[in-house]
Design an enzyme around this catalytic site. Structure first.
Site, short mmCIF file in Angstrom:
data_model
loop_
_atom_site.label_atom_id
_atom_site.label_comp_id
_atom_site.label_asym_id
_atom_site.label_seq_id
_atom_site.Cartn_x
_atom_site.Cartn_y
_atom_site.Cartn_z
N GLY A 22 0.93 -1.40 0.06
CA GLY A 22 -0.16 -0.06 -0.14
C GLY A 22 0.68 1.44 -0.09
O GLY A 22 2.07 1.16 0.14
N LYS A 23 0.14 2.28 -0.27
CA LYS A 23 0.79 3.63 -0.33
C LYS A 23 -0.07 4.67 0.40
O LYS A 23 -1.20 4.82 -0.10
CB LYS A 23 1.16 3.75 -1.51
N GLY A 24 0.65 5.29 1.62
CA GLY A 24 -0.35 6.26 2.18
C GLY A 24 0.05 7.43 1.85
O GLY A 24 1.08 7.79 0.88
N ALA A 25 -0.26 8.40 2.40
CA ALA A 25 0.20 9.97 2.30
C ALA A 25 1.64 10.09 2.76
O ALA A 25 2.33 10.92 2.10
CB ALA A 25 -0.65 10.88 3.11
N GLY A 27 4.18 7.29 3.21
CA GLY A 27 5.22 6.54 2.29
C GLY A 27 4.54 5.40 2.01
O GLY A 27 3.26 5.15 1.48
N ILE A 28 5.41 4.34 1.58
CA ILE A 28 5.12 3.23 0.92
C ILE A 28 5.14 1.95 1.68
O ILE A 28 5.99 2.16 2.44
CB ILE A 28 5.80 2.98 -0.39
N VAL A 29 4.29 0.94 1.79
CA VAL A 29 4.54 -0.11 2.57
C VAL A 29 4.70 -1.24 1.75
O VAL A 29 4.07 -1.75 0.69
CB VAL A 29 3.29 -0.58 3.50
N ASP A 139 -7.43 9.26 14.48
CA ASP A 139 -7.52 8.93 12.96
C ASP A 139 -8.02 7.29 12.76
O ASP A 139 -7.71 6.47 11.97
CB ASP A 139 -6.32 9.18 12.35
N1 LIG Z 1 1.66 -4.19 9.02
C1 LIG Z 1 1.02 -3.95 7.86
N2 LIG Z 1 0.78 -5.06 7.32
C2 LIG Z 1 0.27 -5.01 6.16
N3 LIG Z 1 -0.16 -4.08 5.48
C3 LIG Z 1 0.09 -2.80 6.10
C4 LIG Z 1 0.60 -2.79 7.33
N4 LIG Z 1 0.63 -1.49 7.84
C5 LIG Z 1 0.24 -0.60 6.70
N5 LIG Z 1 -0.06 -1.50 5.75
C6 LIG Z 1 -1.06 -0.99 4.35
O1 LIG Z 1 -0.19 0.15 3.75
C7 LIG Z 1 -1.23 1.18 4.11
C8 LIG Z 1 -0.66 2.32 4.21
O2 LIG Z 1 -0.28 2.21 5.68
P1 LIG Z 1 -0.27 3.36 6.59
O3 LIG Z 1 -1.94 3.82 7.03
O4 LIG Z 1 0.53 3.23 7.79
O5 LIG Z 1 0.27 4.64 5.67
P2 LIG Z 1 0.20 6.21 5.99
O6 LIG Z 1 1.11 6.82 5.06
O7 LIG Z 1 0.27 6.74 7.47
O8 LIG Z 1 -1.46 6.57 5.65
P3 LIG Z 1 -2.37 7.47 5.36
O9 LIG Z 1 -2.33 7.99 4.31
O10 LIG Z 1 -3.59 6.98 6.01
O11 LIG Z 1 -1.84 8.66 6.49
C9 LIG Z 1 -2.42 0.58 4.78
O12 LIG Z 1 -3.80 1.00 4.69
C10 LIG Z 1 -2.42 -0.96 4.70
O13 LIG Z 1 -3.09 -1.29 3.61
#
Ligand SMILES: Nc1ncnc2c1ncn2[C@@H]1O[C@H](COP(=O)(O)OP(=O)(O)OP(=O)(O)O)[C@@H](O)[C@H]1O
Length: 570
Positions: A22-25, A27-29, A139
C-alpha cells in the site's frame, strides 16, 4: 516486479522485498521477509520524514506512540526503526497483516455478523488501552484497521495520535493563554462534530465517534457520512443523530457551533434505521446510537462499550486494558520544534527505548530461569524425599542457583505467549500441520471467546473447511480480494515516486503532485476527503503551515468550520 531502487541497499541486505502492500500519504508499505529469521514483515518507508517541522512532528508522534502501545495484541507492533543513509527517509518495520478493513468492506459480502462484532470488540479493546494511557488516536478509520485471516484486528497509523495530558481541558487555566487548539486534519468522514466545529476541547470522545462510524460502515457496506465538504459533513450528521440541546452545543465550546447546527437542521431528517440495512442487528444499531451523539461527554467510553451486548460475547478480558500510566510526550505537542530537534530527540528516544527493552527482556529471562531452577529443585527435592532417592535436606540446599543472564538477542528470540483468540502466529504454524480445531468454526456458532475466522491464506488446510462450505466461499472471496487488492495496488503504484499521481486500491490515499496536496481519483474511496501532509494539529496562526495547505482554504476543505466560512455562507 518490485522496484527495489525505492529501498536502500542496507535495508535490502536485511529484508527481501516481496511486494508493495500500500501507499499512504507518508510512505510506501511493502511486504518483506527478514533474511535472518525468515519472518514476514511490513516495511514502511516514510519519505522525507523530517521534511519540515510538521512532518517531523508527525514522524515523532507515530514512533513514540507505537513504542508506547506495542504490548497490546490489537495494536500493530513496531519491530524496528531504521534510518535511511540520507538521514531524510525512515523505515519502520512492522508485523505483517493481510489486509485492512476498508478493502474488506469495499469488496462486500465478506463480513458476517460475528466478524463485525469481533472486529468491534477488538477495536474497543485497543481504544480502551490507548485511552488508559490518556492518548487519543484521532484517525480511526477502516483503512487504519489491519486484519488477518483470523479476523484479528490491529490498529495502525499513529501519526495523528495525541496525548491528552498536554491538551488543555475545560476549566483548566485561561483558554486564551494556551496555544490555540488548532485545525485537526483527520479523515473527514470519521470526524466528530466537535472537531468539525473547531472545538478547542478534545476528549476521548473523538475516537468513540469514529468507532460508531466504522461500525455503521460495516453494517451498511459504505461510509455512513461521506461528506464532501466540512459543512456537508455536518449536515449529513445532524440530519441523522438526535437533535443536540442548547447545552450539548455549548459543551463543545465552539463559537460557530450554534449557527452551523441551526443551519444544518434545515435539512430533512432521516433515521439510522432508514439508512442501515433492514437486517441490521438491533444491538448493533443501539451501540451506534450511543456512540453517535453530538455531545462528546454523553458518548460511552471504550471500556464501558465492552459490556454492551453487541460485543460483550467477544470481550475476552485476557489482555491488558490499562497501560498503567499516562503517556506524556517528551515534547509538548503544542510546541513545534525544529526539524533537527525532532530528529535528534527521536533517535535518542529510540535508543533509550531499545536499551530499556533489552533490560526488560533480560529481567524477564532471569525471572523465568529462576522459576525454572526453583521448579527443578522442587522436583529433585520431591524425588529425593523418597528414602531411595537420597537426602531431601541435601537437595534443599541447592536451591537459589544464580540465574544466568543471556545476551539480549537470545532473550528476544524467546516466543511470547499471546492469549487466545489472538494466537495467530502459533496457529498459522499449527495450520500447516493440519491443526483442525479453530478453522472448523462457523462464524454464527461461536462460544464466548472464540474468534470467527474470515479465511485462510493456506490453501493446504482442507481439513478445517469440510463443514464450512459457505465459509470457504467467503475465505476464497477474501483471498481473491486480497490478491486483487495487492495486484491493483502493485500495478497502480508502478512508479515509486511519491510525487506522481497514483492510486492504491488497498484503500489508501496516495500522493499526487506533492504530499501537501493530494487527491483521490476514482472509486468510492477516492472521493474520501484528502489529508494534508501536515496531517496533524496545525496552529491556525502559523503562516508556515498555512502555506502548506492546498491553496484554497484548507480548513474549509478538510478541517473545520471557520469564521470566514460562516461569513461566506450565512
Ligand atoms: N503492518 C502492515 N501489514 C500489512 N499492510 C500494512 C501494514 N501497515 C500498513 N499496511 C498497508 O499500507 C497502507 C498504508 O499504511 P499507513 O496507514 O501506515 O500509511 P500512511 O502513509 O500513514 O497512510 P495515511 O495516508 O492513512 O496517513 C495501509 O492502509 C495498509 O493497507
Amino acid at each position: 516486479m518490485v522496484d527495489t531502487n525505492e529501498v536502500e541497499s542496507h535495508l535490502i541486505e536485511r529484508y527481501e522485498i516481496r511486494r508493495r502492500l500500500g501507499k499512504g500519504a507518508y510512505g510506501i508499505v511493502w511486504k518483506a521477509n527478514e533474511r535472518k529469521t525468515g519472518r514476514v514483515v511490513a516495511l514502511k518507508k516514510i519519505f522525507d520524514a523530517f521534511r519540515n517541522p510538521t512532518d517531523a512532528q508527525r514522524t515523532f508522534r507515530e514512533i513514540l506512540f507505537l513504542q508506547e502501545f506495542a504490548d497490546h495484541p490489537n495494536i500493530i507492533k513496531l519491530l524496528n526503526v531504521v534510518a535511511a543513509k540520507n538521514d531524510k527517509d525512515i523505515y519502520l518495520v512492522f508485523e505483517y497483516m493481510e489486509t485492512d478493513l476498508h478493502a474488506v468492506i469495499r469488496k462486500g459480502g465478506i463480513l458476517q455478523d460475528a466478524h463485525q462484532r469481533y472486529i468491534m470488540a477488538q477495536l474497543m479493546r485497543a481504544t480502551a488501552f490507548l485511552h488508559s494511557g490518556n492518548v487519543i488516536h484521532r484517525d480511526h478509520k477502516p483503512s487504519n484497521v489491519l486484519l488477518d485471516s483470523d479476523c484479528a484486528v490491529k490498529i495502525c497509523d499513529f501519526g495523528l495520535a495525541r496525548s491528552l495530558s498536554s491538551i488543555p481541558k475545560r476549566g483548566q487555566g485561561d483558554d486564551t493563554s494556551v496555544p490555540a487548539l488548532t485545525e485537526y486534519v483527520a479523515t473527514r468522514w470519521y470526524r466528530a462534530p466537535e472537531i468539525l466545529l473547531s472545538s478547542p476541547h478534545y476528549t476521548k470522545g473523538v475516537d468513540m465517534w469514529s468507532l460508531g462510524c466504522i461500525l455503521a460502515e460495516m453494517l451498511l457496506g459504505k461510509p455512513l457520512f461521506p461528506g464532501d465538504s466540512t459543512f456537508d459533513q455536518i449536515e449529513k450528521i445532524i440530519r441523522v443523530i438526535p437533535q443536540p440541546s442548547r447545552l450539548d452545543i455549548d459543551v463543545i465550546g465552539s463559537q460557530y457551533a450554534l449557527s452551523v447546527v441551526e443551519r444544518a437542521q434545515r435539512k430533512q431528517r432521516v433515521t439510522l434505521e432508514q439508512i442501515l440495512p433492514k437486517d441490521s442487528p438491533k444491538d448493533g444499531i443501539d451501540l451506534i446510537k450511543q456512540l453517535l451523539v453530538f455531545n462528546p461527554e454523553k458518548r460511552p467510553s471504550a471500556e464501558s462499550c465492552l459490556s454492551h451486548p453487541y460485543v460483550a460475547r467477544f470481550n475476552t478480558k485476557k489482555e491488558p486494558l490499562d497501560l498503567g500510566y499516562q503517556v506524556i510526550p517528551p515534547i509538548d505537542d503544542d510546541v513545534q520544534l525544529s526539524v533537527d530537534e525532532y530528529r535528534s530527540k527521536l533517535y535518542k528516544m529510540i535508543r533509550e527505548k531499545k536499551a530499556a527493552r533489552d533490560l526488560e527482556r533480560e529481567r524477564r529471562y532471569a525471572e523465568e530461569q529462576a522459576k525454572k531452577t526453583k521448579k527443578e529443585d522442587l522436583n529433585r527435592t520431591l524425588t529425593n524425599s523418597y528414602p531411595e532417592s537420597g537426602s531431601a535436606t541435601k537437595q534443599m540446599t541447592s536451591t537459589g542457583t544464580a540465574p544466568v543472564y543471556p545476551a539480549a538477542s537470545v532473550a528476544a528470540s524467546k516466543p511470547v505467549s499471546v492469549p487466545a483468540p489472538y494466537r495467530r502466529s502459533s496457529k498459522v504454524v499449527a495450520m500447516d500441520k493440519g491443526e483442525p480445531s479453530r478453522h472448523s468454526r462457523s462464524a454464527q456458532n461461536l462460544a464466548p471467546h472464540q474468534s470467527p475466522v474470515i479465511h485462510s491464506r493456506h490453501s493446504s488446510a482442507p481439513l478445517h473447511r469440510q463443514n464450512t462450505r459457505e465459509f470457504t466461499k467467503q475465505q476464497d472471496r477474501l483471498r481473491q480480494n486480497s490478491n486483487i487488492i495487492r495486484k491493483n495496488s502493485h500495478s497502480n503504484n508502478n512508479n515509486g515516486n511519491m510525487k506522481d499521481a497514483d492510486l492504491s486500491v488497498t484503500g489508501k490515499v496516495v500522493g499526487t503532485k506533492s504530499r501537501s496536496n493530494f487527491v483521490r481519483t476514482t472509486g468510492a474511496k477516492n472521493t474520501q476527503p484528502h489529508r494534508s501532509s501536515s496531517g496533524t494539529y496545525k496552529n491556525m496562526t502559523s503562516s508556515g503551515n498555512a502555506a502548506r495547505n492546498t491553496g484554497s482554504s484548507h480548513s474549509q476543505q478538510y478541517g473545520t468550520v471557520t469564521a470566514k466560512w460562516l461569513n461566506e455562507h450565512n
